[in-house]
Design a protein around this motif. Structure first.
Motif, PDB file in Angstrom:
ATOM      1  N   CYS A  45       2.197 -10.769  -2.024  1.00 37.88           N
ATOM      2  CA  CYS A  45       1.371 -10.489  -0.839  1.00 37.88           C
ATOM      3  C   CYS A  45       0.664  -9.146  -0.922  1.00 37.88           C
ATOM      4  O   CYS A  45      -0.404  -8.960  -0.364  1.00 37.88           O
ATOM      5  N   LYS A  46       1.271  -8.183  -1.589  1.00 40.59           N
ATOM      6  CA  LYS A  46       0.730  -6.850  -1.824  1.00 40.59           C
ATOM      7  C   LYS A  46       0.643  -5.971  -0.568  1.00 40.59           C
ATOM      8  O   LYS A  46      -0.083  -4.980  -0.529  1.00 40.59           O
ATOM      9  N   ALA A  47       1.400  -6.293   0.460  1.00 41.86           N
ATOM     10  CA  ALA A  47       1.419  -5.486   1.683  1.00 41.86           C
ATOM     11  C   ALA A  47       1.979  -4.095   1.447  1.00 41.86           C
ATOM     12  O   ALA A  47       1.697  -3.173   2.200  1.00 41.86           O
ATOM     13  N   CYS A  48       2.737  -3.924   0.381  1.00 42.52           N
ATOM     14  CA  CYS A  48       3.357  -2.628   0.104  1.00 42.52           C
ATOM     15  C   CYS A  48       2.535  -1.772  -0.857  1.00 42.52           C
ATOM     16  O   CYS A  48       2.969  -0.676  -1.229  1.00 42.52           O
ATOM     17  N   THR A  49       1.358  -2.213  -1.255  1.00 42.79           N
ATOM     18  CA  THR A  49       0.578  -1.509  -2.269  1.00 42.79           C
ATOM     19  C   THR A  49       0.507  -0.008  -1.989  1.00 42.79           C
ATOM     20  O   THR A  49       0.173   0.425  -0.894  1.00 42.79           O
ATOM     21  N   SER A  50       0.841   0.751  -3.012  1.00 40.72           N
ATOM     22  CA  SER A  50       0.804   2.208  -2.992  1.00 40.72           C
ATOM     23  C   SER A  50       0.266   2.632  -4.350  1.00 40.72           C
ATOM     24  O   SER A  50      -0.077   1.780  -5.175  1.00 40.72           O
ATOM     25  N   HIS A  51       0.189   3.924  -4.601  1.00 42.54           N
ATOM     26  CA  HIS A  51      -0.288   4.411  -5.894  1.00 42.54           C
ATOM     27  C   HIS A  51       0.830   5.144  -6.613  1.00 42.54           C
ATOM     28  O   HIS A  51       1.587   5.895  -5.990  1.00 42.54           O
ATOM     29  N   GLN A 103      -2.806  -3.871   6.435  1.00 43.46           N
ATOM     30  CA  GLN A 103      -3.868  -2.882   6.244  1.00 43.46           C
ATOM     31  C   GLN A 103      -3.501  -1.702   5.347  1.00 43.46           C
ATOM     32  O   GLN A 103      -4.335  -1.295   4.540  1.00 43.46           O
ATOM     33  N   PRO A 104      -2.311  -1.122   5.421  1.00 48.16           N
ATOM     34  CA  PRO A 104      -2.012  -0.035   4.482  1.00 48.16           C
ATOM     35  C   PRO A 104      -2.149  -0.480   3.024  1.00 48.16           C
ATOM     36  O   PRO A 104      -2.756   0.222   2.215  1.00 48.16           O
ATOM     37  N   GLY A 105      -1.617  -1.641   2.709  1.00 47.08           N
ATOM     38  CA  GLY A 105      -1.727  -2.158   1.341  1.00 47.08           C
ATOM     39  C   GLY A 105      -3.159  -2.496   0.975  1.00 47.08           C
ATOM     40  O   GLY A 105      -3.602  -2.243  -0.159  1.00 47.08           O
ATOM     41  N   GLN A 106      -3.905  -3.070   1.908  1.00 45.39           N
ATOM     42  CA  GLN A 106      -5.314  -3.389   1.661  1.00 45.39           C
ATOM     43  C   GLN A 106      -6.098  -2.117   1.355  1.00 45.39           C
ATOM     44  O   GLN A 106      -6.896  -2.069   0.418  1.00 45.39           O
ATOM     45  N   ILE A 107      -5.903  -1.092   2.163  1.00 41.03           N
ATOM     46  CA  ILE A 107      -6.629   0.163   1.989  1.00 41.03           C
ATOM     47  C   ILE A 107      -6.271   0.814   0.658  1.00 41.03           C
ATOM     48  O   ILE A 107      -7.154   1.265  -0.086  1.00 41.03           O
ATOM     49  N   MET A 108      -5.000   0.856   0.324  1.00 40.33           N
ATOM     50  CA  MET A 108      -4.585   1.476  -0.928  1.00 40.33           C
ATOM     51  C   MET A 108      -5.131   0.704  -2.130  1.00 40.33           C
ATOM     52  O   MET A 108      -5.543   1.302  -3.133  1.00 40.33           O
ATOM     53  N   ALA A 109      -5.187  -0.620  -2.046  1.00 42.92           N
ATOM     54  CA  ALA A 109      -5.773  -1.425  -3.121  1.00 42.92           C
ATOM     55  C   ALA A 109      -7.271  -1.157  -3.230  1.00 42.92           C
ATOM     56  O   ALA A 109      -7.817  -1.058  -4.336  1.00 42.92           O
ATOM     57  N   ALA A 110      -7.941  -1.022  -2.091  1.00 45.78           N
ATOM     58  CA  ALA A 110      -9.379  -0.749  -2.090  1.00 45.78           C
ATOM     59  C   ALA A 110      -9.672   0.617  -2.703  1.00 45.78           C
ATOM     60  O   ALA A 110     -10.629   0.765  -3.472  1.00 45.78           O
ATOM     61  N   VAL A 111      -8.869   1.614  -2.377  1.00 41.00           N
ATOM     62  CA  VAL A 111      -9.064   2.956  -2.947  1.00 41.00           C
ATOM     63  C   VAL A 111      -8.918   2.900  -4.464  1.00 41.00           C
ATOM     64  O   VAL A 111      -9.734   3.464  -5.201  1.00 41.00           O
TER      65      VAL A 111
END
Length: 151
Positions: A45-51, A103-111
Motif C-alpha cells: 500500500c505504501k502508506a508508510c513511505t519515508s526516506h 497522504q504522508p506516504g503519497q507526499i514522501m513518494a512524490a518528493v
C-alpha cells in the motif's frame, strides 16, 4: 538487545531493538513518529513511505538494523520549520486529501519522484503506486505536476 543509532528528521537517536524489528514500529512505537502509517506491512500500500538517505523506502519492511548510521526522513521532517515543502504546498492547493490516511506516504513518494525526475510523466507518477482508498489520483497527479513546476 542490540542498539541502533541513526538520524530521524535531523535528530540523532539510539534505540535498543531486535535487528529485525521493522523501522515502522521503531518510528511509531519507540520514537513517537506518527506520520508514517501502517497499512499492509508488506510493501504493497505504501502508506508508510519515508526516506532513507533520500531514497523512498517502506519502513514496514526495512529492518532497523539497515538504518545504522543513516538518515531517515518522515513527513514530520519534510518542512523547513514553518515553511512547507513545495509538494506539501501543492497538496493543499490541489485539495488532495480526503481521509488523509495515505497522504504522508503519497507526499514522501512524490518528493522522491521529483528528486529523480524534474518533469514526471503520467507513467512516472503512476509508477509510485501508492494506494489511495479515497481515489484522489487525479488530484495527486495535478499536485505533483504543480510541485514540479515550482521546484
Amino acid at each position: 538487545m542490540p542498539s541502533h543509532t541513526f538520524t530521524v528528521n535531523g535528530r540523532s537517536v539510539t534505540v535498543d531493538a531486535p535487528d529485525d524489528l521493522p523501522l515502522l514500529w521503531v518510528l511509531r512505537d519507540m520514537l513517537g513518529v506518527r506520520g508514517p502509517k501502517y497499512g499492509c506491512g508488506v510493501d504493497v500500500c505504501k502508506a508508510c513511505t519515508s526516506h532513507l538517505d533520500g531514497a523512498d523506502v517502506r519502513p514496514c519492511v526495512v529492518p532497523v538494523s539497515a538504518c545504522a548510521g543513516r538518515t531517515v526522513t518522515t513527513i514530520e521532517g519534510l518542512a523547513n520549520g514553518d515553511e512547507l515543502h513545495p509538494v506539501q504546498e501543492a497538496w493543499l492547493e490541489q485539495d488532495v486529501a480526503q481521509c488523509g490516511f495515505c497522504q504522508p506516504g503519497q507526499i514522501m513518494a512524490a518528493v522522491a519522484l521529483l528528486k529523480r525526475t524534474a518533469t514526471p510523466t503520467d507513467e512516472d507518477i503512476d509508477a509510485i503506486a501508492n494506494i489511495c482508498r479515497c481515489g484522489t489520483y487525479f488530484r495527486i497527479r495535478e499536485a505533483i505536476r504543480s510541485a514540479a513546476a515550482r521546484m
